[in-house]
Design a protein around this motif. Sequence first.
Motif, PDB file in Angstrom:
ATOM      1  N   MET A   1       0.818  -1.200   0.000  1.00 26.84           N
ATOM      2  CA  MET A   1       0.000   0.000   0.000  1.00 26.84           C
ATOM      3  C   MET A   1       0.861   1.264   0.000  1.00 26.84           C
ATOM      4  SD  MET A   1      -2.867   1.445   0.062  1.00 26.84           S
ATOM      5  CE  MET A   1      -3.164   3.155   0.180  1.00 26.84           C
ATOM      6  N   ILE A   2       1.862   1.307   0.858  1.00 30.17           N
ATOM      7  CA  ILE A   2       2.709   2.502   0.922  1.00 30.17           C
ATOM      8  C   ILE A   2       3.458   2.696  -0.398  1.00 30.17           C
ATOM      9  CG2 ILE A   2       4.761   3.484   2.029  1.00 30.17           C
ATOM     10  CD1 ILE A   2       3.606   2.564   4.691  1.00 30.17           C
ATOM     11  N   GLU A   3       3.907   1.585  -0.978  1.00 31.42           N
ATOM     12  CA  GLU A   3       4.627   1.680  -2.252  1.00 31.42           C
ATOM     13  C   GLU A   3       3.731   2.257  -3.349  1.00 31.42           C
ATOM     14  OE1 GLU A   3       4.520  -1.137  -0.409  1.00 31.42           O
ATOM     15  OE2 GLU A   3       6.590  -1.517   0.162  1.00 31.42           O
ATOM     16  N   SER A   4       2.486   1.778  -3.424  1.00 27.43           N
ATOM     17  CA  SER A   4       1.593   2.278  -4.473  1.00 27.43           C
ATOM     18  C   SER A   4       1.220   3.744  -4.224  1.00 27.43           C
ATOM     19  CB  SER A   4       0.350   1.405  -4.604  1.00 27.43           C
ATOM     20  OG  SER A   4      -0.433   1.450  -3.442  1.00 27.43           O
ATOM     21  N   LEU A   5       1.035   4.127  -2.971  1.00 36.16           N
ATOM     22  CA  LEU A   5       0.758   5.527  -2.661  1.00 36.16           C
ATOM     23  C   LEU A   5       1.939   6.405  -3.051  1.00 36.16           C
ATOM     24  CD1 LEU A   5      -0.943   7.788  -1.455  1.00 36.16           C
ATOM     25  CD2 LEU A   5      -0.071   7.123   0.813  1.00 36.16           C
ATOM     26  N   TYR A   6       3.143   5.962  -2.719  1.00 37.20           N
ATOM     27  CA  TYR A   6       4.346   6.726  -3.083  1.00 37.20           C
ATOM     28  C   TYR A   6       4.444   6.885  -4.600  1.00 37.20           C
ATOM     29  CZ  TYR A   6       9.212   8.151  -3.461  1.00 37.20           C
ATOM     30  OH  TYR A   6      10.367   8.838  -3.764  1.00 37.20           O
ATOM     31  N   GLU A   7       4.145   5.825  -5.337  1.00 37.31           N
ATOM     32  CA  GLU A   7       4.197   5.900  -6.795  1.00 37.31           C
ATOM     33  C   GLU A   7       3.169   6.883  -7.345  1.00 37.31           C
ATOM     34  OE1 GLU A   7       6.482   4.904  -8.975  1.00 37.31           O
ATOM     35  OE2 GLU A   7       7.542   4.318  -7.153  1.00 37.31           O
ATOM     36  N   LYS A   8       1.973   6.911  -6.757  1.00 41.59           N
ATOM     37  CA  LYS A   8       0.955   7.882  -7.179  1.00 41.59           C
ATOM     38  C   LYS A   8       1.431   9.306  -6.903  1.00 41.59           C
ATOM     39  CE  LYS A   8      -2.977   4.828  -6.591  1.00 41.59           C
ATOM     40  NZ  LYS A   8      -4.158   4.510  -5.797  1.00 41.59           N
ATOM     41  N   ILE A   9       2.060   9.507  -5.760  1.00 41.72           N
ATOM     42  CA  ILE A   9       2.585  10.828  -5.415  1.00 41.72           C
ATOM     43  C   ILE A   9       3.667  11.230  -6.418  1.00 41.72           C
ATOM     44  CG2 ILE A   9       3.968  12.072  -3.694  1.00 41.72           C
ATOM     45  CD1 ILE A   9       2.380  10.405  -1.548  1.00 41.72           C
ATOM     46  N   ARG A  10       4.580  10.314  -6.720  1.00 43.51           N
ATOM     47  CA  ARG A  10       5.643  10.600  -7.702  1.00 43.51           C
ATOM     48  C   ARG A  10       5.055  10.922  -9.076  1.00 43.51           C
ATOM     49  NH1 ARG A  10       8.836   6.600  -9.157  1.00 43.51           N
ATOM     50  NH2 ARG A  10      10.201   8.066 -10.166  1.00 43.51           N
ATOM     51  N   THR A  22      -1.996  16.946  -3.759  1.00 41.46           N
ATOM     52  CA  THR A  22      -0.574  16.607  -3.859  1.00 41.46           C
ATOM     53  C   THR A  22       0.141  17.643  -4.719  1.00 41.46           C
ATOM     54  OG1 THR A  22      -1.089  14.264  -3.595  1.00 41.46           O
ATOM     55  CG2 THR A  22       1.065  14.813  -4.521  1.00 41.46           C
ATOM     56  N   ASN A  23      -0.456  18.009  -5.858  1.00 37.40           N
ATOM     57  CA  ASN A  23       0.167  19.024  -6.699  1.00 37.40           C
ATOM     58  C   ASN A  23       0.174  20.394  -6.043  1.00 37.40           C
ATOM     59  OD1 ASN A  23      -0.926  17.210  -9.432  1.00 37.40           O
ATOM     60  ND2 ASN A  23       1.207  17.747  -9.116  1.00 37.40           N
ATOM     61  N   TYR A  24      -0.835  20.688  -5.253  1.00 33.53           N
ATOM     62  CA  TYR A  24      -0.836  21.924  -4.488  1.00 33.53           C
ATOM     63  C   TYR A  24       0.401  21.975  -3.591  1.00 33.53           C
ATOM     64  CZ  TYR A  24      -1.874  24.879  -0.469  1.00 33.53           C
ATOM     65  OH  TYR A  24      -1.786  25.803   0.547  1.00 33.53           O
ATOM     66  N   LEU A  68       5.707  10.934   2.708  1.00 28.38           N
ATOM     67  CA  LEU A  68       5.933  10.420   1.358  1.00 28.38           C
ATOM     68  C   LEU A  68       6.026  11.562   0.344  1.00 28.38           C
ATOM     69  CD1 LEU A  68       3.590   7.291   1.342  1.00 28.38           C
ATOM     70  CD2 LEU A  68       6.097   7.329   1.538  1.00 28.38           C
ATOM     71  N   VAL A  69       5.210  12.588   0.514  1.00 29.68           N
ATOM     72  CA  VAL A  69       5.304  13.764  -0.358  1.00 29.68           C
ATOM     73  C   VAL A  69       6.680  14.408  -0.196  1.00 29.68           C
ATOM     74  CG1 VAL A  69       4.411  16.091  -0.819  1.00 29.68           C
ATOM     75  CG2 VAL A  69       2.817  14.198  -0.429  1.00 29.68           C
ATOM     76  N   LEU A  70       7.156  14.504   1.036  1.00 32.36           N
ATOM     77  CA  LEU A  70       8.489  15.068   1.288  1.00 32.36           C
ATOM     78  C   LEU A  70       9.573  14.237   0.606  1.00 32.36           C
ATOM     79  CD1 LEU A  70      10.458  17.018   2.634  1.00 32.36           C
ATOM     80  CD2 LEU A  70      10.229  15.645   4.729  1.00 32.36           C
ATOM     81  N   LEU A  71       9.492  12.926   0.729  1.00 31.95           N
ATOM     82  CA  LEU A  71      10.471  12.068   0.055  1.00 31.95           C
ATOM     83  C   LEU A  71      10.445  12.293  -1.454  1.00 31.95           C
ATOM     84  CD1 LEU A  71      10.077   8.681   1.970  1.00 31.95           C
ATOM     85  CD2 LEU A  71      12.025  10.252   2.059  1.00 31.95           C
ATOM     86  N   ALA A  72       9.253  12.363  -2.031  1.00 35.20           N
ATOM     87  CA  ALA A  72       9.135  12.595  -3.472  1.00 35.20           C
ATOM     88  C   ALA A  72       9.681  13.972  -3.852  1.00 35.20           C
ATOM     89  CB  ALA A  72       7.681  12.453  -3.913  1.00 35.20           C
ATOM     90  N   GLU A  73       9.399  14.963  -3.055  1.00 34.87           N
ATOM     91  CA  GLU A  73       9.902  16.319  -3.324  1.00 34.87           C
ATOM     92  C   GLU A  73      11.428  16.330  -3.351  1.00 34.87           C
ATOM     93  OE1 GLU A  73      10.173  20.486  -3.892  1.00 34.87           O
ATOM     94  OE2 GLU A  73       8.593  19.055  -4.316  1.00 34.87           O
ATOM     95  N   LEU A  78      11.830   5.089  -1.954  1.00 34.42           N
ATOM     96  CA  LEU A  78      11.510   4.226  -0.821  1.00 34.42           C
ATOM     97  C   LEU A  78      12.600   3.191  -0.615  1.00 34.42           C
ATOM     98  CD1 LEU A  78       7.665   3.543  -1.060  1.00 34.42           C
ATOM     99  CD2 LEU A  78       8.889   5.076   0.483  1.00 34.42           C
ATOM    100  N   GLU A  79      13.280   2.815  -1.685  1.00 35.08           N
ATOM    101  CA  GLU A  79      14.363   1.850  -1.569  1.00 35.08           C
ATOM    102  C   GLU A  79      15.495   2.396  -0.700  1.00 35.08           C
ATOM    103  OE1 GLU A  79      12.901   2.682  -4.520  1.00 35.08           O
ATOM    104  OE2 GLU A  79      11.824   0.791  -4.847  1.00 35.08           O
ATOM    105  N   LYS A  80      15.785   3.683  -0.823  1.00 36.18           N
ATOM    106  CA  LYS A  80      16.824   4.288   0.017  1.00 36.18           C
ATOM    107  C   LYS A  80      16.396   4.311   1.483  1.00 36.18           C
ATOM    108  CE  LYS A  80      18.990   7.173  -3.487  1.00 36.18           C
ATOM    109  NZ  LYS A  80      19.226   8.548  -3.965  1.00 36.18           N
ATOM    110  N   LEU A  81      15.139   4.582   1.721  1.00 33.61           N
ATOM    111  CA  LEU A  81      14.622   4.558   3.087  1.00 33.61           C
ATOM    112  C   LEU A  81      14.677   3.140   3.643  1.00 33.61           C
ATOM    113  CD1 LEU A  81      13.233   5.997   5.464  1.00 33.61           C
ATOM    114  CD2 LEU A  81      11.059   5.582   4.296  1.00 33.61           C
TER     115      LEU A  81
END
Length: 104
Positions: A1-10, A22-24, A68-73, A78-81
Motif C-alpha cells: 500500500m505505501i509503495e503504491s501511494l508513493y508511486e501515485k505521489i511521484r 498533492t500538486n498543491y 511520502l510527499v516530502l520524500l518525493a519532493e 523508498l528503496e533508500k529509506l
Amino acid sequence: MIESLYEKIRQRKITPQSGSYTNYLFDEGLDKILKKVGEEATEVVIAAKNDDEEELISEMADLTYHCLVLLAEKDISLEKLQAELEKREGKISRTDGRRDINLL
C-alpha cells in the motif's frame, strides 16, 4: 500500500493533475510540505496523548502521506529509506543517560 501511494505521489509530481492536493503541495514548495509534516507530527502526538485510537490512526495516515510527499519532493526513493532501516536492524542504541535498547 505505501509503495503504491508513493508511486501515485511521484506520478503527480511528474504529471500534475489540476485540483490535486498533492500538486498543491508540490506547487507551494518545500516550506509548505515541511509545515504540513510538522503539523501532522504534532497532531499524532496529541492523538496519542488523548488515547484516541481512531484519531491516532487517522493522524498517522496523514503524517505518512505527507512524509511520502516530502520524500518525493526531495527525490528520495523508498528503496533508500528501506536500505537505511535495514542497516539499523538489530543494532543497539547506546546513548548516555538512556538504557540500551534494540532498535527493532
